[in-house]
Write an enzyme that holds these catalytic residues in place. Structure first.
Site, short mmCIF file in Angstrom:
data_model
loop_
_atom_site.label_atom_id
_atom_site.label_comp_id
_atom_site.label_asym_id
_atom_site.label_seq_id
_atom_site.Cartn_x
_atom_site.Cartn_y
_atom_site.Cartn_z
N LEU A 160 37.33 107.71 13.36
CA LEU A 160 37.63 106.61 12.45
C LEU A 160 37.82 105.32 13.24
O LEU A 160 38.46 105.31 14.29
CB LEU A 160 38.92 106.93 11.69
N CYS A 161 37.26 104.25 12.71
CA CYS A 161 37.38 102.95 13.35
C CYS A 161 38.13 102.01 12.40
O CYS A 161 37.54 101.48 11.47
CB CYS A 161 35.98 102.40 13.64
N ILE A 162 39.45 101.88 12.62
CA ILE A 162 40.23 100.88 11.88
C ILE A 162 41.15 100.17 12.87
O ILE A 162 41.54 100.73 13.89
CB ILE A 162 41.03 101.46 10.69
N HIS A 219 43.22 100.63 17.07
CA HIS A 219 42.64 99.98 18.25
C HIS A 219 43.76 99.58 19.21
O HIS A 219 44.81 99.11 18.77
CB HIS A 219 41.82 98.75 17.86
N ASN A 272 33.27 102.76 8.12
CA ASN A 272 34.28 102.74 9.17
C ASN A 272 34.45 104.08 9.88
O ASN A 272 35.41 104.26 10.64
CB ASN A 272 35.63 102.28 8.61
#
Length: 173
Positions: free
Chosen positions: A91-93, A97, A84
């Site tokens: 960070l991609c959570i 978003h 992630n």
């Protein structure tokens, strides 16, 4: 800083004050530069009984002028190997978003950013992500790390532990 901070700057100021007064176990937060409320430095202490135990993970939170209507961006400065986390440390959570419907159908609108989220709720989500026994592989930011989790979990764990040891050594330099 201008003499009258905007509403969102006041909100950030209040959150910072709250975190300083009542620190939350597992991380510390402060301003990268005292004159800029929109750029925070974060230190996440690797959660016990996880691959990250003993680590000192440095990151920054960059808030958009539209905060809290839009989420901040969290970027690790400590090298990370996680499905992630993009190669550049972003960070991609879901919680980070932008609000609304996920065009790819991976996330529920309720899992995405909501203006009620705080720095504390963001960091608790990050700690929870790092505490997962097996990372979420649904829509990986780092495809190579996700592939290694699937095909060579022991190798993945070894690489993460090495980076965590490095982060601990650098914290004491």
């Amino acid at each position: 800083m201008s003499s009258s901070p905007s509403g969102n700057a006041l909100l950030l100021q209040r959150q910072l004050k709250e975190l300083r007064k009542h620190p939350v176990e597992g991380f510390s937060a402060g301003l990268k530069d005292e004159s800029n409320l929109y750029h925070w430095e974060i230190m996440i202490i690797g959660p016990a009984d996880t691959l990250y135990e003993g680590g000192f993970l440095r990151a920054e939170l960059i808030f958009p002028p539209e905060y809290p209507l839009l989420p901040p961006e969290l970027k690790f400065n400590t090298p990370m190997w996680h499905p992630n986390v993009y190669a550049d440390g972003k960070l991609c959570i879901s919680i980070l978003h932008a609000p609304g419907v996920d065009q790819y159908g991976f996330e529920d609108a309720s899992e995405r950013w909501l203006p009620v989220h705080t720095v504390e709720s963001i960091l608790v989500s990050v700690i929870s992500l790092l505490s997962a026994d097996v990372p979420n592989l649904d829509s990986p930011a780092n495809v190579d790390a996700a592939k290694q989790v699937r095909e060579d979990f022991a190798g993945y764990k070894k690489k993460v532990r090495r980076l965590v040891r490095q982060s601990a050594e650098e914290a004491y330099d």
